[in-house]
Scaffold this motif. Structure first.
Motif, PDB file in Angstrom:
ATOM      1  N   ASP A  67      -3.323 -17.854 -18.289  1.00  0.00           N
ATOM      2  CA  ASP A  67      -4.145 -18.127 -17.111  1.00  0.00           C
ATOM      3  C   ASP A  67      -3.334 -18.638 -15.927  1.00  0.00           C
ATOM      4  O   ASP A  67      -3.907 -19.007 -14.910  1.00  0.00           O
ATOM      5  CB  ASP A  67      -5.235 -19.146 -17.453  1.00  0.00           C
ATOM      6  N   SER A  68      -2.029 -18.697 -16.080  1.00  0.00           N
ATOM      7  CA  SER A  68      -1.187 -19.191 -15.001  1.00  0.00           C
ATOM      8  C   SER A  68      -1.190 -18.222 -13.826  1.00  0.00           C
ATOM      9  O   SER A  68      -1.227 -17.011 -14.003  1.00  0.00           O
ATOM     10  CB  SER A  68       0.250 -19.374 -15.499  1.00  0.00           C
ATOM     11  N   LEU A  69      -1.178 -18.766 -12.628  1.00  0.00           N
ATOM     12  CA  LEU A  69      -1.146 -17.957 -11.415  1.00  0.00           C
ATOM     13  C   LEU A  69       0.265 -17.986 -10.844  1.00  0.00           C
ATOM     14  O   LEU A  69       0.736 -19.035 -10.407  1.00  0.00           O
ATOM     15  CB  LEU A  69      -2.135 -18.499 -10.387  1.00  0.00           C
ATOM     16  N   ASP A  70       0.934 -16.844 -10.881  1.00  0.00           N
ATOM     17  CA  ASP A  70       2.301 -16.735 -10.399  1.00  0.00           C
ATOM     18  C   ASP A  70       2.357 -15.804  -9.202  1.00  0.00           C
ATOM     19  O   ASP A  70       1.654 -14.782  -9.156  1.00  0.00           O
ATOM     20  CB  ASP A  70       3.227 -16.205 -11.499  1.00  0.00           C
ATOM     21  N   PHE A  71       3.222 -16.155  -8.254  1.00  0.00           N
ATOM     22  CA  PHE A  71       3.310 -15.382  -7.029  1.00  0.00           C
ATOM     23  C   PHE A  71       4.770 -15.160  -6.642  1.00  0.00           C
ATOM     24  O   PHE A  71       5.626 -16.021  -6.852  1.00  0.00           O
ATOM     25  CB  PHE A  71       2.590 -16.098  -5.875  1.00  0.00           C
ATOM     26  N   ARG A  72       5.019 -13.992  -6.087  1.00  0.00           N
ATOM     27  CA  ARG A  72       6.345 -13.657  -5.556  1.00  0.00           C
ATOM     28  C   ARG A  72       6.236 -13.512  -4.037  1.00  0.00           C
ATOM     29  O   ARG A  72       5.400 -12.770  -3.528  1.00  0.00           O
ATOM     30  CB  ARG A  72       6.848 -12.334  -6.143  1.00  0.00           C
ATOM     31  N   LEU A  73       7.115 -14.221  -3.320  1.00  0.00           N
ATOM     32  CA  LEU A  73       7.202 -14.074  -1.880  1.00  0.00           C
ATOM     33  C   LEU A  73       8.493 -13.337  -1.550  1.00  0.00           C
ATOM     34  O   LEU A  73       9.579 -13.723  -2.002  1.00  0.00           O
ATOM     35  CB  LEU A  73       7.189 -15.437  -1.192  1.00  0.00           C
ATOM     36  N   THR A  74       8.386 -12.262  -0.784  1.00  0.00           N
ATOM     37  CA  THR A  74       9.551 -11.500  -0.345  1.00  0.00           C
ATOM     38  C   THR A  74       9.760 -11.733   1.144  1.00  0.00           C
ATOM     39  O   THR A  74       8.823 -11.641   1.933  1.00  0.00           O
ATOM     40  CB  THR A  74       9.364  -9.994  -0.613  1.00  0.00           C
ATOM     41  N   ALA A  75      10.987 -12.066   1.499  1.00  0.00           N
ATOM     42  CA  ALA A  75      11.313 -12.324   2.905  1.00  0.00           C
ATOM     43  C   ALA A  75      12.605 -11.610   3.269  1.00  0.00           C
ATOM     44  O   ALA A  75      13.384 -11.211   2.401  1.00  0.00           O
ATOM     45  CB  ALA A  75      11.450 -13.826   3.145  1.00  0.00           C
ATOM     46  N   HIS A  76      12.827 -11.443   4.567  1.00  0.00           N
ATOM     47  CA  HIS A  76      14.061 -10.844   5.074  1.00  0.00           C
ATOM     48  C   HIS A  76      14.879 -11.920   5.774  1.00  0.00           C
ATOM     49  O   HIS A  76      14.332 -12.809   6.434  1.00  0.00           O
ATOM     50  CB  HIS A  76      13.760  -9.714   6.060  1.00  0.00           C
ATOM     51  N   LEU A  77      16.206 -11.821   5.634  1.00  0.00           N
ATOM     52  CA  LEU A  77      17.097 -12.657   6.416  1.00  0.00           C
ATOM     53  C   LEU A  77      17.531 -11.858   7.643  1.00  0.00           C
ATOM     54  O   LEU A  77      17.965 -10.710   7.526  1.00  0.00           O
ATOM     55  CB  LEU A  77      18.328 -13.063   5.599  1.00  0.00           C
ATOM     56  N   VAL A  78      17.405 -12.471   8.819  1.00  0.00           N
ATOM     57  CA  VAL A  78      17.710 -11.806  10.078  1.00  0.00           C
ATOM     58  C   VAL A  78      18.806 -12.580  10.794  1.00  0.00           C
ATOM     59  O   VAL A  78      18.693 -13.800  10.975  1.00  0.00           O
ATOM     60  CB  VAL A  78      16.455 -11.725  10.979  1.00  0.00           C
ATOM     61  N   ASP A  79      19.878 -11.888  11.196  1.00  0.00           N
ATOM     62  CA  ASP A  79      20.986 -12.569  11.861  1.00  0.00           C
ATOM     63  C   ASP A  79      20.698 -12.755  13.357  1.00  0.00           C
ATOM     64  O   ASP A  79      19.694 -12.242  13.869  1.00  0.00           O
ATOM     65  CB  ASP A  79      22.301 -11.827  11.626  1.00  0.00           C
ATOM     66  N   PRO A  80      21.543 -13.514  14.061  1.00  0.00           N
ATOM     67  CA  PRO A  80      21.288 -13.776  15.488  1.00  0.00           C
ATOM     68  C   PRO A  80      21.228 -12.515  16.349  1.00  0.00           C
ATOM     69  O   PRO A  80      20.685 -12.550  17.451  1.00  0.00           O
ATOM     70  CB  PRO A  80      22.473 -14.668  15.892  1.00  0.00           C
ATOM     71  N   GLN A  81      21.785 -11.403  15.857  1.00  0.00           N
ATOM     72  CA  GLN A  81      21.716 -10.142  16.595  1.00  0.00           C
ATOM     73  C   GLN A  81      20.426  -9.377  16.313  1.00  0.00           C
ATOM     74  O   GLN A  81      20.226  -8.272  16.816  1.00  0.00           O
ATOM     75  CB  GLN A  81      22.925  -9.257  16.258  1.00  0.00           C
ATOM     76  N   GLY A  82      19.558  -9.971  15.489  1.00  0.00           N
ATOM     77  CA  GLY A  82      18.265  -9.355  15.192  1.00  0.00           C
ATOM     78  C   GLY A  82      18.309  -8.325  14.079  1.00  0.00           C
ATOM     79  O   GLY A  82      17.332  -7.596  13.877  1.00  0.00           O
ATOM     80  N   GLU A  83      19.383  -8.269  13.315  1.00  0.00           N
ATOM     81  CA  GLU A  83      19.512  -7.277  12.250  1.00  0.00           C
ATOM     82  C   GLU A  83      19.097  -7.881  10.904  1.00  0.00           C
ATOM     83  O   GLU A  83      19.562  -8.962  10.523  1.00  0.00           O
ATOM     84  CB  GLU A  83      20.948  -6.775  12.166  1.00  0.00           C
ATOM     85  N   LYS A  84      18.242  -7.167  10.180  1.00  0.00           N
ATOM     86  CA  LYS A  84      17.878  -7.581   8.822  1.00  0.00           C
ATOM     87  C   LYS A  84      19.011  -7.192   7.879  1.00  0.00           C
ATOM     88  O   LYS A  84      19.336  -6.018   7.756  1.00  0.00           O
ATOM     89  CB  LYS A  84      16.580  -6.901   8.383  1.00  0.00           C
ATOM     90  N   PHE A  85      19.614  -8.180   7.219  1.00  0.00           N
ATOM     91  CA  PHE A  85      20.769  -7.883   6.384  1.00  0.00           C
ATOM     92  C   PHE A  85      20.579  -8.245   4.915  1.00  0.00           C
ATOM     93  O   PHE A  85      21.451  -7.971   4.094  1.00  0.00           O
ATOM     94  CB  PHE A  85      22.020  -8.583   6.928  1.00  0.00           C
ATOM     95  N   ALA A  86      19.451  -8.830   4.570  1.00  0.00           N
ATOM     96  CA  ALA A  86      19.217  -9.200   3.176  1.00  0.00           C
ATOM     97  C   ALA A  86      17.730  -9.402   2.928  1.00  0.00           C
ATOM     98  O   ALA A  86      16.957  -9.659   3.853  1.00  0.00           O
ATOM     99  CB  ALA A  86      19.969 -10.485   2.827  1.00  0.00           C
TER     100      ALA A  86
END
Length: 273
Positions: free
Chosen positions: A164-183
């Motif tokens: 009955d456990s409620l588990d969640f995954r959050l996915t995020a992007h890392l964005v550098d100062p130039q605005g590029e998603k790199f991870a």
């Protein structure tokens, strides 16, 4: 000529042009460089950026580092319109060579020759330090939150008491100062007994390095610090997801191992299976 005593402090890497193979873009960046350009509080001059570009181009050739190769790259950069002091550029290229490469003997003229070992599943020292600087300056943008079970199906019999456990995954992007998603970064959360807990686990994947492996552990620690910096943003995204799904945790759920300082109260929502 290329071998001198390494600095005690590693030279900084300008991320705005790091890994950029576009000659015109680097030349334009140097031409428009303000007198006090800084990244992470470190000031970069036109000569330093030109030297970094020459170092990176010679590094890609994998034929060793010598003055002639560096001067050739600097000449090409100068012909593209970039103005910089050549002596300073060579000095900075030397600093990068001496601190981020290994000596593999001497060439036919007796000069020290440097090559970087090819490693299929590891980044080079230079790339690692650039990547770490990129992480320290990154912003974290939440992409999605999803419901999931953290355990494999074959283990379900042994873990039936946690069904009955409620588990969640959050996915995020890392964005550098130039605005590029790199991870991309995955964080895991558990809802139990009216509490939202952050699991002591982070997964990450880099766009340019799908087989990345860092034996030092520095990368994981830096990403962990970054997720802690933006923890309120991540927790808010999970709470919003709970609200959108009309969920509330079951009354009796065994708590899993969490990071004690990152436990947050969850407002009551009704839960529909």
């Amino acid at each position: 000529m290329r071998l001198t005593t390494p600095n005690r402090t590693l030279p900084a890497i300008c991320l705005a042009v790091y890994g950029c193979g576009q000659l015109e873009r680097v030349a334009e960046f140097i031409s428009a460089l303000p007198a006090d350009y800084r990244e992470e509080g470190v000031r970069f001059t036109a000569g330093q950026i030109a030297g970094q570009y020459a170092f990176e181009q010679v590094k890609l050739d994998r034929k060793g580092y010598d003055t002639r190769r560096l001067l050739r790259c600097l000449s090409i950069l100068n012909n593209a319109g970039a103005v910089f002091p050549t002596d300073e550029a060579l000095a900075h290229a030397d600093d990068l060579i001496n601190n981020f490469t290994a000596d593999f003997g001497h060439d036919e003229d007796g000069e020290a020759t440097f090559r970087i070992k090819a490693q299929s599943y590891r980044l080079k020292k230079y790339d690692c330090h650039a990547l770490w600087a990129r992480i320290r300056q990154a912003d974290l943008l939440v992409d999605s939150v999803s419901r999931e079970k953290l355990f494999d199906a074959e283990e379900s019999d042994d873990l039936s008491f946690m069904d009955d456990s409620l588990d969640f995954r959050l996915t995020a992007h890392l964005v550098d100062p130039q605005g590029e998603k790199f991870a991309s970064v995955q964080q895991y959360f558990t809802v139990t007994d009216g509490r939202l807990s952050v699991e002591d686990l982070i997964d990450y994947d880099f766009t340019d390095y799908p087989n990345f492996h860092d034996e030092s552990g520095n990368t994981y620690r830096l990403i962990e610090l970054l997720t802690e910096k933006f923890i309120d943003r991540s927790v808010g995204a999970v709470k919003n997801f709970l609200a959108s799904q009309n969920m509330t945790p079951p009354s009796e759920v065994q708590k899993r191992e969490t990071i004690p300082e990152y436990v947050y109260s969850v407002s009551p929502y009704s839960f529909n299976q």
